[in-house]
Design an enzyme around this catalytic site. Structure first.
Site, PDB file in Angstrom:
ATOM      1  CG  ASP A 127    -103.290 -20.350  57.651  1.00  0.00           C
ATOM      2  OD1 ASP A 127    -104.489 -19.666  58.131  1.00  0.00           O
ATOM      3  OD2 ASP A 127    -103.056 -21.292  58.352  1.00  0.00           O
ATOM      4  CG  ASP A 320    -100.053 -24.679  58.977  1.00  0.00           C
ATOM      5  OD1 ASP A 320    -101.093 -23.952  58.794  1.00  0.00           O
ATOM      6  OD2 ASP A 320     -99.870 -25.342  60.026  1.00  0.00           O
ATOM      7  CG  ASP A 324    -104.610 -23.181  55.237  1.00  0.00           C
ATOM      8  OD1 ASP A 324    -105.647 -22.361  55.007  1.00  0.00           O
ATOM      9  OD2 ASP A 324    -103.687 -23.222  55.893  1.00  0.00           O
TER      10      ASP A 324
END
Length: 440
Positions: A127, A320, A324
């Protein structure tokens, strides 16, 4: 992000229901489960014991015919010397030592399969915000339009933003501090306009700092074109534009090293982000990531990972945020930043408590070393049994020598596994990483 008003918080749950308590429960649950390697070793040991018992009966019968006085002694020697302790300890001792090492490096593995799956990983997906980046803006460039230089404009902007708690204001003040302070600039009459910017007076002139439309009202002309992939903050005065500050999320200092490490080991590194495409590709280019996709919703991230898995990929996911959580759960092995959302942490296989993205590299190195030690332990246990069992069967070893041999064999396996507890010396880590290792 609440930056202006005080808030009232009502505590509705006990400490035992906190995020930390949830993580502890996950750890306990993981400790009760066994990874596939340990299950495989247990099965092999079970078959080994069954075969050994049959072999001992056969040897007893042979010696009963050859020399009945030695039959029981040799049968016992065969059983003792071939105790499957070394075989059964080969895998779990290595995994336990490696897990202990990772905890001391700030890597909390809450699922038992992390090391063996990470070693087989083919794709590593990151990410962006809060993972490869710090999740806070920083001044990346300054474009000057007037007679004042960049340092003067930055000092003026910092003086205007000094009393603001806005994240963008903090970025400008921090940039000015790194450049040498506010240069003695004094402003007065500061007025904030919510969502637009602020206005102040300095040296008898009125200045505005904020969005292009807000500053254009005093500058008298449209805002200069902003660079793609950045958040622009404009500075202008009566009758003219002075500067544009291009802000962007700050890349973690160890992110580029992490990406390069996985690429050098033949892993496909991919960046998936919910941010706009231009911002995502700029960060990817800065870090050397060839494949990057922006404006991905949570379900699109999930579909992307599942498609790779259907094609035979073993996927590691690092994220995080709350968005996600689903893809972290779906990945073959997953990592959540310790500073990220609690939902992401509870759905990930590993939590990076150190706050360093380079902890993923620490985990991969530990996984590779663990697999090597497991192979060494299994090889030793196999060679030992191939030599020791025939020696005991032909009468070269009596029971007490067999007991010593069995104990030494198990000790060798455990001592070899304990080498994994040593944390390797860091030669090029960030200051934060060095502090974690020093604390460990």
């Amino acid at each position: 992000v609440n930056a202006t008003q005080a808030i009232v918080v009502r505590v509705t749950r006990m400490a035992k229901e906190s995020t930390l308590s949830t993580l502890v429960k996950l750890i306990e649950r993981a400790g009760q489960a066994k990874p596939q390697l340990s299950l495989w070793a247990d099965k092999v040991a079970a078959w080994f014991v069954a075969a050994l018992l049959v072999f001992a009966v056969v040897i007893f019968g042979v010696w009963q015919w050859v020399d009945p006085s030695r039959a029981w002694q040799i049968a016992v020697a065969v059983l003792v010397v071939s105790c499957p302790c070394a075989l059964s300890l080969a895998t779990p001792s290595a995994l336990a030592a490696a897990t202990d090492r990772l905890v001391r490096q700030g890597v909390l593995a809450v699922q038992p399969h992390v090391l063996e799956t990470l070693y087989r990983t083919t794709h590593v997906i990151f990410d962006k915000t809060g993972t490869l980046t710090l999740g806070r803006p920083a001044v990346r460039d300054i474009a000057v339009f007037g007679a004042d230089d960049a340092a003067r404009c930055l000092s003026l902007a910092a003086a205007m933003e000094a009393s603001s708690a806005h994240p963008l204001a903090h970025a400008i003040v921090e940039a000015a501090a790194k450049a040498g302070g506010q240069g003695g600039v004094t402003v007065s009459g500061i007025m904030h306009t919510a969502g637009q910017g602020l206005e102040a007076e300095a040296g008898g002139l009125r200045y505005r700092l904020g969005s292009g439309t807000f500053v254009a009202e005093i500058a008298g002309s449209p805002a200069p074109q902003a660079a793609g992939g950045f958040t622009p903050v404009y500075l202008g005065t009566e009758g003219g534009w002075l500067a544009r500050f291009d802000l962007a999320d700050e890349v973690r200092p160890d992110a580029k090293e992490v990406v390069a490490h996985f690429q050098s080991h033949g892993k496909n590194v991919i960046l998936l982000s919910g941010d706009e495409e231009g911002v995502t590709r700029r960060v990817a280019a800065e870090l050397g990531i060839a494949t990057a996709h922006g404006e991905f919703l949570p379900d699109q991230k999930l579909a992307f990972v599942q498609r790779l898995q259907r094609e035979g990929a073993v996927v590691a996911m690092v994220g995080d945020g709350i968005n996600d959580a689903a893809v972290l759960k779906a990945a073959d092995v997953s990592f959540a930043m310790g500073s990220g959302a609690a939902l992401a942490q509870t759905h990930a296989d590993t939590v990076l408590l150190s706050g360093r993205i380079s902890s993923v590299v620490d985990a991969y190195r530990a996984a590779a070393q663990t697999m090597a030690v497991i192979r060494q332990n299994l090889a030793w246990a196999t060679i030992y049994n191939i030599i020791a069992i025939p020696a005991a069967a032909v009468g070269l070893l009596n029971p007490w020598l067999s007991g010593i041999g069995m104990s030494v064999s198990s000790a060798v396996v455990v001592i070899n596994a304990l080498r994994l507890r040593r944390i390797p010396r860091v030669t090029s880590a960030s200051p934060a990483g060095q502090q974690v290792l020093k604390a460990a």
